[in-house]
Design a protein around this motif. Structure first.
Motif, PDB file in Angstrom:
ATOM      1  N   GLY A 142     -10.427 -16.765 -11.095  1.00  0.00           N
ATOM      2  CA  GLY A 142      -9.072 -17.487 -10.718  1.00  0.00           C
ATOM      3  C   GLY A 142      -9.210 -17.183  -9.301  1.00  0.00           C
ATOM      4  O   GLY A 142     -10.041 -16.967  -8.280  1.00  0.00           O
ATOM      5  N   LEU A 143      -7.710 -16.523  -8.982  1.00  0.00           N
ATOM      6  CA  LEU A 143      -7.393 -16.073  -7.455  1.00  0.00           C
ATOM      7  C   LEU A 143      -7.949 -14.582  -7.431  1.00  0.00           C
ATOM      8  O   LEU A 143      -7.444 -14.120  -6.266  1.00  0.00           O
ATOM      9  CB  LEU A 143      -5.854 -16.321  -7.423  1.00  0.00           C
ATOM     10  CG  LEU A 143      -5.348 -17.807  -7.335  1.00  0.00           C
ATOM     11  CD1 LEU A 143      -3.938 -17.852  -7.318  1.00  0.00           C
ATOM     12  CD2 LEU A 143      -6.169 -18.572  -6.310  1.00  0.00           C
ATOM     13  N   VAL A 144      -8.321 -14.001  -8.556  1.00  0.00           N
ATOM     14  CA  VAL A 144      -8.551 -12.560  -8.200  1.00  0.00           C
ATOM     15  C   VAL A 144      -9.811 -12.272  -7.703  1.00  0.00           C
ATOM     16  O   VAL A 144     -10.886 -13.123  -7.784  1.00  0.00           O
ATOM     17  CB  VAL A 144      -8.755 -11.858  -9.794  1.00  0.00           C
ATOM     18  CG1 VAL A 144      -9.329 -10.703  -9.730  1.00  0.00           C
ATOM     19  CG2 VAL A 144      -7.538 -11.912 -10.602  1.00  0.00           C
ATOM     20  N   LEU A 145      -9.850 -11.486  -6.617  1.00  0.00           N
ATOM     21  CA  LEU A 145     -10.895 -11.008  -5.708  1.00  0.00           C
ATOM     22  C   LEU A 145     -11.305  -9.435  -6.318  1.00  0.00           C
ATOM     23  O   LEU A 145     -10.304  -8.849  -6.568  1.00  0.00           O
ATOM     24  CB  LEU A 145     -10.715 -11.178  -4.331  1.00  0.00           C
ATOM     25  CG  LEU A 145     -10.328 -12.811  -4.060  1.00  0.00           C
ATOM     26  CD1 LEU A 145     -10.105 -12.819  -2.501  1.00  0.00           C
ATOM     27  CD2 LEU A 145     -11.721 -13.579  -4.216  1.00  0.00           C
ATOM     28  N   LYS A 146     -12.403  -9.312  -5.714  1.00  0.00           N
ATOM     29  CA  LYS A 146     -12.762  -7.591  -5.967  1.00  0.00           C
ATOM     30  C   LYS A 146     -11.900  -6.858  -5.109  1.00  0.00           C
ATOM     31  O   LYS A 146     -11.708  -7.056  -3.847  1.00  0.00           O
ATOM     32  CB  LYS A 146     -14.224  -7.550  -5.919  1.00  0.00           C
ATOM     33  CG  LYS A 146     -14.616  -5.844  -6.171  1.00  0.00           C
ATOM     34  CD  LYS A 146     -16.015  -5.630  -5.901  1.00  0.00           C
ATOM     35  CE  LYS A 146     -16.554  -4.238  -6.058  1.00  0.00           C
ATOM     36  NZ  LYS A 146     -17.911  -4.052  -6.019  1.00  0.00           N
ATOM     37  N   GLY A 147     -11.140  -6.001  -5.530  1.00  0.00           N
ATOM     38  CA  GLY A 147     -10.235  -5.108  -4.819  1.00  0.00           C
ATOM     39  C   GLY A 147      -8.613  -5.590  -4.589  1.00  0.00           C
ATOM     40  O   GLY A 147      -8.538  -6.824  -4.562  1.00  0.00           O
ATOM     41  N   VAL A 148      -8.027  -4.706  -4.573  1.00  0.00           N
ATOM     42  CA  VAL A 148      -6.466  -5.130  -5.072  1.00  0.00           C
ATOM     43  C   VAL A 148      -5.891  -5.747  -3.836  1.00  0.00           C
ATOM     44  O   VAL A 148      -5.284  -6.486  -3.882  1.00  0.00           O
ATOM     45  CB  VAL A 148      -5.581  -3.752  -5.236  1.00  0.00           C
ATOM     46  CG1 VAL A 148      -5.575  -2.740  -4.389  1.00  0.00           C
ATOM     47  CG2 VAL A 148      -4.139  -4.041  -5.525  1.00  0.00           C
ATOM     48  N   GLU A 149      -6.229  -5.137  -2.369  1.00  0.00           N
ATOM     49  CA  GLU A 149      -5.844  -6.001  -1.170  1.00  0.00           C
ATOM     50  C   GLU A 149      -6.294  -7.244  -1.192  1.00  0.00           C
ATOM     51  O   GLU A 149      -5.507  -8.155  -0.534  1.00  0.00           O
ATOM     52  CB  GLU A 149      -6.128  -4.980   0.025  1.00  0.00           C
ATOM     53  CG  GLU A 149      -5.574  -3.497  -0.027  1.00  0.00           C
ATOM     54  CD  GLU A 149      -4.040  -3.370   0.190  1.00  0.00           C
ATOM     55  OE1 GLU A 149      -3.463  -4.433   0.336  1.00  0.00           O
ATOM     56  OE2 GLU A 149      -3.561  -2.207  -0.109  1.00  0.00           O
ATOM     57  N   ASN A 150      -7.497  -7.588  -1.595  1.00  0.00           N
ATOM     58  CA  ASN A 150      -8.002  -8.918  -1.290  1.00  0.00           C
ATOM     59  C   ASN A 150      -7.424  -9.952  -2.253  1.00  0.00           C
ATOM     60  O   ASN A 150      -6.638 -10.955  -2.167  1.00  0.00           O
ATOM     61  CB  ASN A 150      -9.457  -8.929  -1.859  1.00  0.00           C
ATOM     62  CG  ASN A 150     -10.328  -8.200  -0.670  1.00  0.00           C
ATOM     63  OD1 ASN A 150      -9.876  -8.128   0.483  1.00  0.00           O
ATOM     64  ND2 ASN A 150     -11.465  -7.529  -1.025  1.00  0.00           N
ATOM     65  N   THR A 151      -6.913  -9.403  -3.621  1.00  0.00           N
ATOM     66  CA  THR A 151      -6.171 -10.059  -4.487  1.00  0.00           C
ATOM     67  C   THR A 151      -4.740 -10.267  -4.079  1.00  0.00           C
ATOM     68  O   THR A 151      -4.496 -11.448  -4.012  1.00  0.00           O
ATOM     69  CB  THR A 151      -6.133  -9.585  -5.947  1.00  0.00           C
ATOM     70  OG1 THR A 151      -7.366  -9.443  -6.393  1.00  0.00           O
ATOM     71  CG2 THR A 151      -5.210 -10.251  -6.868  1.00  0.00           C
ATOM     72  N   ILE A 152      -4.035  -9.406  -3.472  1.00  0.00           N
ATOM     73  CA  ILE A 152      -2.678  -9.479  -2.797  1.00  0.00           C
ATOM     74  C   ILE A 152      -2.843 -10.537  -1.741  1.00  0.00           C
ATOM     75  O   ILE A 152      -2.103 -11.412  -1.561  1.00  0.00           O
ATOM     76  CB  ILE A 152      -2.320  -8.310  -2.486  1.00  0.00           C
ATOM     77  CG1 ILE A 152      -1.894  -7.215  -3.553  1.00  0.00           C
ATOM     78  CG2 ILE A 152      -0.970  -8.370  -1.492  1.00  0.00           C
ATOM     79  CD1 ILE A 152      -1.337  -5.924  -3.373  1.00  0.00           C
ATOM     80  N   ARG A 153      -3.894 -10.576  -0.938  1.00  0.00           N
ATOM     81  CA  ARG A 153      -4.184 -11.512   0.205  1.00  0.00           C
ATOM     82  C   ARG A 153      -4.218 -13.022  -0.361  1.00  0.00           C
ATOM     83  O   ARG A 153      -3.544 -13.819   0.187  1.00  0.00           O
ATOM     84  CB  ARG A 153      -4.885 -11.253   0.977  1.00  0.00           C
ATOM     85  CG  ARG A 153      -4.882 -10.113   2.272  1.00  0.00           C
ATOM     86  CD  ARG A 153      -5.898 -10.216   3.293  1.00  0.00           C
ATOM     87  NE  ARG A 153      -7.065  -9.476   2.754  1.00  0.00           N
ATOM     88  CZ  ARG A 153      -7.398  -8.167   2.565  1.00  0.00           C
ATOM     89  NH1 ARG A 153      -6.242  -7.412   3.191  1.00  0.00           N
ATOM     90  NH2 ARG A 153      -8.456  -7.549   2.295  1.00  0.00           N
ATOM     91  N   ASN A 154      -4.840 -13.076  -1.466  1.00  0.00           N
ATOM     92  CA  ASN A 154      -4.798 -14.297  -2.141  1.00  0.00           C
ATOM     93  C   ASN A 154      -3.567 -14.877  -2.537  1.00  0.00           C
ATOM     94  O   ASN A 154      -3.217 -16.024  -2.398  1.00  0.00           O
ATOM     95  CB  ASN A 154      -6.127 -14.390  -3.243  1.00  0.00           C
ATOM     96  CG  ASN A 154      -7.336 -15.030  -2.776  1.00  0.00           C
ATOM     97  OD1 ASN A 154      -7.441 -15.135  -2.021  1.00  0.00           O
ATOM     98  ND2 ASN A 154      -7.981 -15.288  -3.785  1.00  0.00           N
ATOM     99  N   ILE A 155      -3.103 -13.949  -3.364  1.00  0.00           N
ATOM    100  CA  ILE A 155      -1.362 -14.456  -3.899  1.00  0.00           C
ATOM    101  C   ILE A 155      -0.629 -14.774  -2.586  1.00  0.00           C
ATOM    102  O   ILE A 155       0.306 -15.718  -2.466  1.00  0.00           O
ATOM    103  CB  ILE A 155      -1.161 -13.403  -4.649  1.00  0.00           C
ATOM    104  CG1 ILE A 155      -2.069 -13.200  -5.889  1.00  0.00           C
ATOM    105  CG2 ILE A 155       0.430 -13.605  -5.051  1.00  0.00           C
ATOM    106  CD1 ILE A 155      -2.027 -14.337  -6.884  1.00  0.00           C
ATOM    107  N   SER A 156      -0.677 -13.945  -1.622  1.00  0.00           N
ATOM    108  CA  SER A 156       0.133 -14.343  -0.389  1.00  0.00           C
ATOM    109  C   SER A 156      -0.177 -15.615   0.215  1.00  0.00           C
ATOM    110  O   SER A 156       0.930 -16.490   0.360  1.00  0.00           O
ATOM    111  CB  SER A 156      -0.057 -13.136   0.516  1.00  0.00           C
ATOM    112  OG  SER A 156       0.256 -11.922   0.397  1.00  0.00           O
ATOM    113  N   ARG A 157      -1.428 -15.875   0.334  1.00  0.00           N
ATOM    114  CA  ARG A 157      -1.753 -17.250   0.995  1.00  0.00           C
ATOM    115  C   ARG A 157      -1.313 -18.371  -0.235  1.00  0.00           C
ATOM    116  O   ARG A 157      -0.671 -19.490   0.342  1.00  0.00           O
ATOM    117  CB  ARG A 157      -3.578 -17.316   0.997  1.00  0.00           C
ATOM    118  CG  ARG A 157      -3.750 -18.609   1.426  1.00  0.00           C
ATOM    119  CD  ARG A 157      -5.161 -18.567   1.357  1.00  0.00           C
ATOM    120  NE  ARG A 157      -6.114 -19.866   1.688  1.00  0.00           N
ATOM    121  CZ  ARG A 157      -7.250 -20.064   1.919  1.00  0.00           C
ATOM    122  NH1 ARG A 157      -8.022 -19.142   1.713  1.00  0.00           N
ATOM    123  NH2 ARG A 157      -7.693 -21.515   2.047  1.00  0.00           N
TER     124      ARG A 157
END
Length: 426
Positions: free
Chosen positions: A391-406
């Protein structure tokens, strides 16, 4: 992290700016604050009040009870309360210290005062313009982007204060964009606790007190009580119940203050009360609790910076993930990997909850968000996790947070508009 480090001082500034007391849901209180300021500039008690508000303000004020108004709801009540009995110097505690005589007189004031409301034509999700008038005199206060950020003061057509209503316009605002989970962890685990003790003690005291109140009395749908009655007394349930009980009370007229996070009392309770409950269960030291609260508060602030103060994305989701991170710190004695995986797992679980305004059901959403935070930690503790590409999860916590922010800021922008239309009956 050394105390003279720029990032260290930035985090202290962010915490001092964010972990402040507020009485009542912050959106109606922001209207009350603007109204109190408008009355002060006018120099007398107004007999006409007009509020122009952005859609997200209308959404978040529509259904929530305004404290100290004898159960009244909505924009008109918030504005009248601020104008009639607000302390213009008390910020988000503007109507916290009212007398019984003032509260009893509010209804009479509203009956004889013309109060009108309109939708503001604005690109800002948090925008409030209050005009107070009497006879030929009028005063206007505009608050934008943050709940007490006055960007314009006008009296009888003369502009007394004006600054650009932009997110980055405040030169005194700390650099929120410098935050990373790695630096948050470094700061939380090495900070001189004398620098944060007063802030965190107040958060513990205020938020614990309102959770106790929510469990002691009947407020709203009593989600906190329902959780304990239906599911028992396990720490995982108590953590959810206490956060929910605080929201039960706060959304339904309780006049006790809370320490907020990201401009929200619900988020302030969500980041703190579950962590406090776990610390009790584990017998954690005060130092461990402080450091866990630094993680939960700052993780949430980091997540929310990319989303914005108000959106269609429920803020409890970010706060629940922050609480999960704080709990992971306590249970694992500060294991960094457990914290970052908890955050990612939690965000993956509840990333679809929408915000349909402040009201009684916020307590249930908080319960779900805290449950996701705890589940996110338990997954990792049991050797399970969500991976990049899920889903929206990307490798790396910062990348996942950026996806959720978007998702929250951009992807759900149209959703937000539709929610507002449905709530106002369009």
């Amino acid at each position: 992290m050394k105390k003279d480090n720029h990032i260290y001082q930035t985090y202290l500034s962010i915490l001092s700016r964010e972990l402040i007391p507020a009485m009542g849901c912050t959106e109606p209180i922001a209207i009350a604050y603007a109204a109190a300021k408008a009355r002060s500039v006018l120099g007398c008690m107004p007999d006409k009040l007009h509020v122009a508000a952005s859609g997200n303000i209308i959404k978040n004020v529509k259904s929530v009870i305004v404290p100290n108004t004898e159960g009244r709801r909505g924009i008109e009540a918030a504005c009248a309360a601020g104008a009639f009995m607000g302390d213009e110097d008390a910020a988000l505690e503007v109507i916290a210290h009212t007398t019984q005589e003032q509260r009893a007189g509010l209804g009479r004031y509203m009956e004889k005062t013309e109060i009108t409301v309109s939708a503001a034509e604005t690109n800002h999700v948090l925008d409030i313009i209050v005009t107070a008038s009497k006879g030929n005199d009028s005063a206007t206060i505009r608050v934008a982007n943050e709940h007490t950020n006055i960007v314009q003061i006008e009296k009888n057509g003369e502009i007394l204060l004006h600054k650009e209503a932009e997110e980055k316009a405040d030169p005194g605002k700390p650099d929120y964009e410098c935050m990373t989970i790695e630096d948050i962890y470094d700061f939380a685990t090495t900070a001189d606790l004398n620098d944060v003790k007063e802030l965190l003690d107040r958060q513990i005291e205020y938020n614990t007190a309102i959770a106790d109140e929510g469990l002691r009395k009947s407020y709203g749908a009593n989600i906190g009580k329902v959780l304990l009655k239906a599911y028992g007394n396990d720490v995982r349930i108590r953590a959810r119940a206490r956060a929910a009980a605080g929201s039960d009370a706060r959304m339904n007229g309780c006049d006790m203050p809370v320490v907020i996070n990201s401009g929200s009392g619900n988020q302030g309770m969500t980041v703190s009360l579950p962590v406090i409950e776990y610390a009790k269960e584990l017998g954690s030291s005060r130092e461990q609790l402080y450091r866990a609260l630094l993680i939960s508060n700052l993780v949430t602030l980091h997540e929310k910076e990319g989303i914005g103060r108000l959106s269609a994305y429920c803020g409890a989701v970010s706060a629940g993930a922050g609480a999960g991170a704080g709990i992971a710190y306590l249970v694992t004695d500060g294991d960094y990997k457990s914290i970052i995986h908890t955050i990612v797992n939690a965000l993956a679980i509840t990333s679809g909850i929408v915000c349909d305004g402040a009201k009684a059901s916020c307590a249930a959403k908080i319960s779900a968000a805290v449950d996701a935070g705890i589940m996110g930690f338990e997954m990792y503790r049991n050797g399970q996790q969500f991976y990049g590409g899920d889903g929206l999860v990307l490798k790396g916590v910062e990348n996942t947070i950026r996806n959720i922010s978007r998702l929250g800021r951009i992807g759900m922008a149209e959703t937000d508009k539709e929610i507002i239309k449905m709530m106002v009956g369009e």
